[in-house]
Design a protein around this motif. Sequence first.
Motif, PDB file in Angstrom:
ATOM      1  N   MET A   1       0.886  -1.242   0.342  1.00  0.00           N
ATOM      2  CA  MET A   1      -0.171   0.310  -0.019  1.00  0.00           C
ATOM      3  C   MET A   1       0.463   1.254  -0.121  1.00  0.00           C
ATOM      4  O   MET A   1       2.086   1.594   0.971  1.00  0.00           O
ATOM      5  N   THR A   2       0.464   2.452  -0.547  1.00  0.00           N
ATOM      6  CA  THR A   2       0.983   3.731  -0.691  1.00  0.00           C
ATOM      7  C   THR A   2       0.899   4.497   0.070  1.00  0.00           C
ATOM      8  O   THR A   2      -0.152   4.269   1.179  1.00  0.00           O
ATOM      9  N   ILE A   3       2.200   5.556   0.870  1.00  0.00           N
ATOM     10  CA  ILE A   3       2.119   5.574   2.065  1.00  0.00           C
ATOM     11  C   ILE A   3       1.725   6.712   2.040  1.00  0.00           C
ATOM     12  O   ILE A   3       1.589   7.466   1.004  1.00  0.00           O
ATOM     13  N   LYS A   4       0.129   6.791   3.132  1.00  0.00           N
ATOM     14  CA  LYS A   4      -0.541   8.198   3.285  1.00  0.00           C
ATOM     15  C   LYS A   4      -0.795   9.239   4.055  1.00  0.00           C
ATOM     16  O   LYS A   4      -1.532  10.281   4.473  1.00  0.00           O
ATOM     17  N   ALA A   5       0.536   8.603   4.820  1.00  0.00           N
ATOM     18  CA  ALA A   5       0.274  10.142   6.159  1.00  0.00           C
ATOM     19  C   ALA A   5       1.760   9.381   6.887  1.00  0.00           C
ATOM     20  O   ALA A   5       2.404   8.421   6.536  1.00  0.00           O
ATOM     21  N   VAL A   6       2.879  10.378   7.213  1.00  0.00           N
ATOM     22  CA  VAL A   6       4.379   9.551   8.305  1.00  0.00           C
ATOM     23  C   VAL A   6       3.789  10.737   9.323  1.00  0.00           C
ATOM     24  O   VAL A   6       3.753  11.708   9.493  1.00  0.00           O
ATOM     25  N   ILE A   7       4.130  10.561  10.275  1.00  0.00           N
ATOM     26  CA  ILE A   7       3.969  10.233  11.865  1.00  0.00           C
ATOM     27  C   ILE A   7       5.219  10.393  12.110  1.00  0.00           C
ATOM     28  O   ILE A   7       6.182   9.890  12.832  1.00  0.00           O
ATOM     29  N   PHE A   8       5.837  12.099  13.250  1.00  0.00           N
ATOM     30  CA  PHE A   8       7.014  12.266  13.405  1.00  0.00           C
ATOM     31  C   PHE A   8       6.820  12.267  15.633  1.00  0.00           C
ATOM     32  O   PHE A   8       5.896  12.543  15.953  1.00  0.00           O
ATOM     33  N   ASP A   9       6.862  11.121  16.165  1.00  0.00           N
ATOM     34  CA  ASP A   9       8.007  10.940  17.578  1.00  0.00           C
ATOM     35  C   ASP A   9       8.162  12.094  17.534  1.00  0.00           C
ATOM     36  O   ASP A   9       8.825  12.800  16.781  1.00  0.00           O
ATOM     37  N   ILE A  10       8.323  13.164  19.044  1.00  0.00           N
ATOM     38  CA  ILE A  10       8.837  14.364  18.675  1.00  0.00           C
ATOM     39  C   ILE A  10       9.909  14.583  19.649  1.00  0.00           C
ATOM     40  O   ILE A  10      12.080  14.508  19.333  1.00  0.00           O
ATOM     41  N   GLY A  11      10.185  14.243  20.735  1.00  0.00           N
ATOM     42  CA  GLY A  11      11.394  13.817  22.151  1.00  0.00           C
ATOM     43  C   GLY A  11      12.834  12.288  21.268  1.00  0.00           C
ATOM     44  O   GLY A  11      12.117  11.762  21.220  1.00  0.00           O
ATOM     45  N   ASN A  12      13.280  13.044  21.058  1.00  0.00           N
ATOM     46  CA  ASN A  12      14.464  12.535  20.681  1.00  0.00           C
ATOM     47  C   ASN A  12      14.490  12.299  19.410  1.00  0.00           C
ATOM     48  O   ASN A  12      15.817  11.443  18.118  1.00  0.00           O
ATOM     49  N   VAL A  13      13.425  12.538  18.540  1.00  0.00           N
ATOM     50  CA  VAL A  13      12.707  12.650  17.004  1.00  0.00           C
ATOM     51  C   VAL A  13      13.705  14.374  15.978  1.00  0.00           C
ATOM     52  O   VAL A  13      14.066  14.997  15.507  1.00  0.00           O
ATOM     53  N   LEU A  14      13.103  15.011  16.765  1.00  0.00           N
ATOM     54  CA  LEU A  14      13.054  16.515  16.246  1.00  0.00           C
ATOM     55  C   LEU A  14      13.148  17.744  17.490  1.00  0.00           C
ATOM     56  O   LEU A  14      13.386  18.724  17.177  1.00  0.00           O
ATOM     57  N   ILE A  15      13.433  16.945  18.889  1.00  0.00           N
ATOM     58  CA  ILE A  15      13.606  17.737  19.786  1.00  0.00           C
ATOM     59  C   ILE A  15      15.142  16.716  21.247  1.00  0.00           C
ATOM     60  O   ILE A  15      14.261  15.819  20.824  1.00  0.00           O
ATOM     61  N   GLU A  16      16.026  17.259  21.304  1.00  0.00           N
ATOM     62  CA  GLU A  16      16.550  16.477  22.059  1.00  0.00           C
ATOM     63  C   GLU A  16      15.364  16.070  23.331  1.00  0.00           C
ATOM     64  O   GLU A  16      15.440  17.260  24.035  1.00  0.00           O
ATOM     65  N   TRP A  17      15.783  15.192  24.002  1.00  0.00           N
ATOM     66  CA  TRP A  17      15.217  14.908  24.896  1.00  0.00           C
ATOM     67  C   TRP A  17      16.547  14.297  26.268  1.00  0.00           C
ATOM     68  O   TRP A  17      16.295  12.570  25.834  1.00  0.00           O
ATOM     69  N   GLN A  18      17.473  14.696  26.884  1.00  0.00           N
ATOM     70  CA  GLN A  18      18.361  14.413  27.449  1.00  0.00           C
ATOM     71  C   GLN A  18      18.217  15.106  28.439  1.00  0.00           C
ATOM     72  O   GLN A  18      18.948  15.287  29.555  1.00  0.00           O
ATOM     73  N   PRO A  19      17.117  14.140  29.540  1.00  0.00           N
ATOM     74  CA  PRO A  19      17.675  14.649  30.982  1.00  0.00           C
ATOM     75  C   PRO A  19      18.328  14.817  31.935  1.00  0.00           C
ATOM     76  O   PRO A  19      19.071  15.661  32.754  1.00  0.00           O
ATOM     77  N   GLU A  20      19.192  13.547  31.930  1.00  0.00           N
ATOM     78  CA  GLU A  20      20.370  13.472  32.754  1.00  0.00           C
ATOM     79  C   GLU A  20      21.575  13.741  32.449  1.00  0.00           C
ATOM     80  O   GLU A  20      21.983  14.519  33.417  1.00  0.00           O
ATOM     81  N   ARG A  21      21.416  14.468  31.154  1.00  0.00           N
ATOM     82  CA  ARG A  21      22.731  14.907  31.031  1.00  0.00           C
ATOM     83  C   ARG A  21      22.484  16.817  31.286  1.00  0.00           C
ATOM     84  O   ARG A  21      23.198  17.353  31.496  1.00  0.00           O
ATOM     85  N   PHE A  22      21.202  16.983  31.170  1.00  0.00           N
ATOM     86  CA  PHE A  22      21.042  18.364  31.907  1.00  0.00           C
ATOM     87  C   PHE A  22      21.353  18.202  32.750  1.00  0.00           C
ATOM     88  O   PHE A  22      21.742  19.654  33.776  1.00  0.00           O
ATOM     89  N   TYR A  23      21.191  17.767  34.733  1.00  0.00           N
ATOM     90  CA  TYR A  23      20.998  17.689  35.320  1.00  0.00           C
ATOM     91  C   TYR A  23      22.660  16.923  35.513  1.00  0.00           C
ATOM     92  O   TYR A  23      23.058  17.280  36.390  1.00  0.00           O
ATOM     93  N   ASP A  24      23.580  16.399  34.433  1.00  0.00           N
ATOM     94  CA  ASP A  24      24.610  16.491  34.594  1.00  0.00           C
ATOM     95  C   ASP A  24      25.807  18.087  35.321  1.00  0.00           C
ATOM     96  O   ASP A  24      26.539  18.293  35.812  1.00  0.00           O
TER      97      ASP A  24
END
Length: 206
Positions: free
Chosen positions: A1-24
């Motif tokens: 089947m042809t792809i009719k929509a693309v779905i993105f996660d946000i955290g660590n796909v569009l925006i980095e989400w690394q709380p441990e790094r922040f706290y370090d």
Amino acid sequence: MTIKAVIFDIGNVLIEWQPERFYDAEIGEARRRALFSAVDLHAMNDRVDLGEGFRDVIYETAEAHPEFRAEIRMWHDRWLELATPTIDRSVRLMHALRAGGLPVHALTNFGIQSFDLAKQHFGFLNDFDTAFVSGHMGVIKPAARIYEMVEEATGLTGDALLFTDDRADNIAAASARGWQTHLFDGPEGWANRLVADGLLTEAAAA
């Protein structure tokens, strides 16, 4: 089947989400390890992602652990510093797909108030055809119901959907419903996948 929509996660796909790094960086690795050992901050965040109050949950957790009160409150008070930086090429890929006329959605574990804050700071989060946000949906990935709700809203199922996420459990849950998937490990691999599927030209994916 042809792809009719693309779905993105946000955290660590569009925006980095690394709380441990922040706290370090803020309190040092030893203090961060003690904090994360004593308090399940990711479980705390799951409550926010399920729709509970952003400030309420975090401040409640801080009061329950007074020895770490100041550090836990940072999760709310300095949240934009936790959720940074933007993964610029992923944002360009999202815009390139939309420019080509393909519907592009987000499917994200995100709180109600924290997503509102993020949209004010990261303008591209307003550019999805639909943002499926767990806090509003009352369920988080990888529960099957959240994927079912996306199917109901879009009218699309199975391999008409291409989904990228950085977590293997979220990808496995989407695959179990027949979605096409890509385990995100960086924007280059995602760009290559979009080109291979004929959704973007190499020039558009650059």
